[in-house]
Design a protein around this motif. Structure first.
Motif, PDB file in Angstrom:
ATOM      1  N   ALA A   1       0.831  -1.206   0.000  1.00  8.69           N
ATOM      2  CA  ALA A   1       0.000   0.000   0.000  1.00  8.69           C
ATOM      3  C   ALA A   1       0.866   1.257   0.000  1.00  8.69           C
ATOM      4  N   HIS A   2       1.946   1.229   0.754  1.00 10.40           N
ATOM      5  CA  HIS A   2       2.854   2.372   0.784  1.00 10.40           C
ATOM      6  C   HIS A   2       3.522   2.559  -0.577  1.00 10.40           C
ATOM      7  N   THR A   3       3.995   1.471  -1.172  1.00 11.71           N
ATOM      8  CA  THR A   3       4.631   1.543  -2.488  1.00 11.71           C
ATOM      9  C   THR A   3       3.646   2.056  -3.541  1.00 11.71           C
ATOM     10  N   ALA A   4       2.419   1.544  -3.510  1.00 10.68           N
ATOM     11  CA  ALA A   4       1.415   1.974  -4.485  1.00 10.68           C
ATOM     12  C   ALA A   4       1.137   3.467  -4.366  1.00 10.68           C
ATOM     13  N   ALA A   5       1.152   3.983  -3.132  1.00  8.22           N
ATOM     14  CA  ALA A   5       0.907   5.408  -2.930  1.00  8.22           C
ATOM     15  C   ALA A   5       2.093   6.252  -3.385  1.00  8.22           C
ATOM     16  N   VAL A   6       3.293   5.834  -3.023  1.00 10.45           N
ATOM     17  CA  VAL A   6       4.483   6.603  -3.380  1.00 10.45           C
ATOM     18  C   VAL A   6       4.648   6.702  -4.896  1.00 10.45           C
ATOM     19  N   TYR A   7       4.411   5.593  -5.593  1.00 13.20           N
ATOM     20  CA  TYR A   7       4.664   5.548  -7.028  1.00 13.20           C
ATOM     21  C   TYR A   7       3.396   5.632  -7.869  1.00 13.20           C
ATOM     22  N   ASP A   8       2.277   5.870  -7.242  1.00 12.62           N
ATOM     23  CA  ASP A   8       1.016   6.060  -7.969  1.00 12.62           C
ATOM     24  C   ASP A   8       0.744   4.898  -8.919  1.00 12.62           C
ATOM     25  N   ILE A   9       0.799   3.681  -8.387  1.00 12.38           N
ATOM     26  CA  ILE A   9       0.568   2.479  -9.187  1.00 12.38           C
ATOM     27  C   ILE A   9      -0.925   2.180  -9.240  1.00 12.38           C
ATOM     28  N   ASP A  10      -1.413   1.918 -10.424  1.00 14.89           N
ATOM     29  CA  ASP A  10      -2.835   1.648 -10.631  1.00 14.89           C
ATOM     30  C   ASP A  10      -3.257   0.401  -9.838  1.00 14.89           C
ATOM     31  N   HIS A  11      -4.234   0.543  -8.949  1.00 13.29           N
ATOM     32  CA  HIS A  11      -4.701  -0.574  -8.128  1.00 13.29           C
ATOM     33  C   HIS A  11      -5.302  -1.701  -8.953  1.00 13.29           C
ATOM     34  N   ARG A  12      -5.725  -1.379 -10.143  1.00 15.23           N
ATOM     35  CA  ARG A  12      -6.314  -2.392 -11.026  1.00 15.23           C
ATOM     36  C   ARG A  12      -5.333  -3.529 -11.306  1.00 15.23           C
ATOM     37  N   TYR A  13      -4.048  -3.194 -11.362  1.00 18.56           N
ATOM     38  CA  TYR A  13      -3.048  -4.219 -11.645  1.00 18.56           C
ATOM     39  C   TYR A  13      -3.020  -5.301 -10.554  1.00 18.56           C
ATOM     40  N   PHE A  14      -3.218  -4.895  -9.325  1.00 23.94           N
ATOM     41  CA  PHE A  14      -3.209  -5.868  -8.225  1.00 23.94           C
ATOM     42  C   PHE A  14      -4.454  -6.750  -8.274  1.00 23.94           C
ATOM     43  N   ARG A  15      -5.587  -6.136  -8.611  1.00 23.54           N
ATOM     44  CA  ARG A  15      -6.817  -6.930  -8.724  1.00 23.54           C
ATOM     45  C   ARG A  15      -6.722  -7.923  -9.880  1.00 23.54           C
ATOM     46  N   ASP A  16      -6.137  -7.480 -10.989  1.00 24.16           N
ATOM     47  CA  ASP A  16      -5.985  -8.382 -12.141  1.00 24.16           C
ATOM     48  C   ASP A  16      -5.078  -9.555 -11.787  1.00 24.16           C
ATOM     49  N   PHE A  17      -4.046  -9.290 -11.019  1.00 24.50           N
ATOM     50  CA  PHE A  17      -3.142 -10.372 -10.614  1.00 24.50           C
ATOM     51  C   PHE A  17      -3.891 -11.396  -9.760  1.00 24.50           C
ATOM     52  N   LEU A  18      -4.663 -10.934  -8.810  1.00 21.79           N
ATOM     53  CA  LEU A  18      -5.400 -11.863  -7.949  1.00 21.79           C
ATOM     54  C   LEU A  18      -6.454 -12.635  -8.734  1.00 21.79           C
ATOM     55  N   ALA A  19      -7.003 -12.020  -9.772  1.00 21.54           N
ATOM     56  CA  ALA A  19      -7.962 -12.747 -10.611  1.00 21.54           C
ATOM     57  C   ALA A  19      -7.296 -13.948 -11.275  1.00 21.54           C
ATOM     58  N   SER A  20      -6.049 -13.784 -11.732  1.00 23.58           N
ATOM     59  CA  SER A  20      -5.334 -14.911 -12.324  1.00 23.58           C
ATOM     60  C   SER A  20      -4.990 -15.953 -11.274  1.00 23.58           C
ATOM     61  N   MET A  21      -4.687 -15.517 -10.060  1.00 22.34           N
ATOM     62  CA  MET A  21      -4.415 -16.477  -8.991  1.00 22.34           C
ATOM     63  C   MET A  21      -5.668 -17.305  -8.680  1.00 22.34           C
ATOM     64  N   ARG A  22      -6.829 -16.665  -8.704  1.00 17.97           N
ATOM     65  CA  ARG A  22      -8.077 -17.411  -8.495  1.00 17.97           C
ATOM     66  C   ARG A  22      -8.276 -18.426  -9.614  1.00 17.97           C
ATOM     67  N   SER A  23      -7.905 -18.038 -10.820  1.00 15.36           N
ATOM     68  CA  SER A  23      -8.028 -18.955 -11.952  1.00 15.36           C
ATOM     69  C   SER A  23      -7.205 -20.210 -11.723  1.00 15.36           C
ATOM     70  N   ASP A  24      -6.048 -20.080 -11.117  1.00 16.79           N
ATOM     71  CA  ASP A  24      -5.182 -21.232 -10.868  1.00 16.79           C
ATOM     72  C   ASP A  24      -5.822 -22.260  -9.941  1.00 16.79           C
ATOM     73  N   LEU A  25      -6.802 -21.826  -9.177  1.00 17.09           N
ATOM     74  CA  LEU A  25      -7.473 -22.762  -8.275  1.00 17.09           C
ATOM     75  C   LEU A  25      -8.395 -23.719  -9.027  1.00 17.09           C
ATOM     76  N   GLU A  26      -8.811 -23.325 -10.217  1.00 20.57           N
ATOM     77  CA  GLU A  26      -9.779 -24.125 -10.959  1.00 20.57           C
ATOM     78  C   GLU A  26      -9.296 -24.567 -12.333  1.00 20.57           C
ATOM     79  N   VAL A  27      -8.549 -23.720 -13.024  1.00 14.31           N
ATOM     80  CA  VAL A  27      -8.151 -23.990 -14.406  1.00 14.31           C
ATOM     81  C   VAL A  27      -6.830 -24.738 -14.422  1.00 14.31           C
ATOM     82  N   THR A  28      -6.782 -25.847 -15.108  1.00 13.23           N
ATOM     83  CA  THR A  28      -5.565 -26.666 -15.158  1.00 13.23           C
ATOM     84  C   THR A  28      -5.037 -26.847 -16.574  1.00 13.23           C
TER      85      THR A  28
END
Length: 333
Positions: free
Chosen positions: A104-131
């Motif tokens: 959270a601190h890094t995202a604030a300092v460097y103004d990183i789009d929060h969408r990127y973190f959500r997209d990453f977690l979406a792929s991690m969720r995919s790994d739970l089901e997609v083989t």
């Protein structure tokens, strides 16, 4: 070394420093090539990279290494809880979870789009089901969240000499190239987890199916059809490296040695795979230590020269991140 990095980054709060140190340990323990390359960045920028790696590693561990006996439902619940902590932490700027606090601190300092973190977690969720992935297009959709966004997260930290939007496609391509390399290197280990990341259309074009892969893995015997499929996948990956390469010159000069070193070392994994006759089902391709040391030494020399030639400004404090520009003087976003 950690104290100097955090001092250079202007991180003074004891709990926040401990959070960054937690992420640094995750990077050092699990990301050997990534950590080695990170050491070539100016000290002030390293904690942010550790935080980004720590976040990705923590989420990946929930999916793959939460507990040997954990069920898919338990892993999904743990990942959901982590995402809730992430969303709350990004909103408030802090968290009781040390990994989320640093991110959270890094995202604030460097103004990183929060969408990127959500997209990453979406792929991690995919790994739970997609083989399995039927086509390369299907795999690329997955890799947007699992790999491309990693490159996009890194851009503000690295800095650019061109508008960030111009460098973004190359950063995304490099993230995909790195992950395709990991997929090739880890074919056997992924198969043990019941996953195959090589597209089925590529495998079937060479007469390879999952049963043949399992047979080869179990018996230790090679098959020309598998070698041909792995060779094509390696050629495809080479193409993505070529696509990403022009982006290196768009990075801030003090960041180029870091990413160039990672580029060379990951690319070398493909050469090792080729030298070992594409036997990725039977052994993990590893770049020899002497080669790693030589590339790291070259990167260190390039980094030293870049720092002598370039004035590097400190990171922008969080209160200014909304007005900062990615291509600001000094390469700090």
């Amino acid at each position: 070394m950690t104290r100097r990095e955090l001092d250079a980054a202007g991180v003074t709060d004891p709990e926040l420093r401990a959070a960054y140190e937690r992420c640094r340990r995750l990077n050092a323990r699990h990301g050997r090539t990534y950590f080695l390359a990170t050491r070539l960045l100016p000290a002030a920028r390293r904690p942010a990279v550790h935080a980004l790696y720590g976040f990705a590693r923590w989420a990946d561990d929930i999916v793959d290494d939460l507990d040997i006996g954990a069920t898919t439902r338990q892993r999904a619940a743990a990942l959901h809880a982590f995402e809730e902590r992430l969303v709350a932490g990004l909103r408030s700027g802090t968290s009781d979870d040390p990994v989320v606090r640093a991110l959270a601190h890094t995202a604030a300092v460097y103004d990183i789009d929060h969408r990127y973190f959500r997209d990453f977690l979406a792929s991690m969720r995919s790994d739970l089901e997609v083989t399995r992935y039927r086509t390369y297009a299907d795999l690329k959709s997955y890799m947007h969240g699992s790999a491309a966004v990693i490159g996009l997260q890194m851009l503000p930290v690295l800095g650019t000499v061109a508008p960030r939007a111009e460098a973004a496609p190359y950063a995304a391509a490099l993230g995909i190239a790195f992950q395709l390399t990991n997929f090739l290197r880890d074919v056997g280990e992924d198969l043990d987890r019941g996953r195959v990341y090589l597209p089925e259309e590529l495998l079937s074009a060479h007469g390879v199916d999952r049963e043949l892969l399992y047979w080869s893995r179990a018996t230790g015997r090679s098959d020309p059809r598998i070698r041909a499929a792995i060779r094509e996948a390696a050629d495809l990956t080479e193409g993505v490296y070529r696509e990403a390469a022009p982006g290196l010159k768009l990075l801030h000069p003090v960041s180029r040695p870091c990413i160039r070193t990672a580029y060379v070392l990951y690319h070398d994994i493909l050469r090792v795979i080729e030298a070992e006759d594409y036997a990725v089902l039977h052994r993990r391709a590893v770049v020899p230590r002497r080669r790693r040391a030589a590339v790291a030494l070259d990167g260190a020399a390039r980094a030293a020269v870049a720092r002598l030639r370039t004035r590097v400004a400190p990171p922008i404090p969080p209160r200014r991140e909304q007005t900062a520009r990615a291509d600001a003087p000094g390469g700090v976003p």
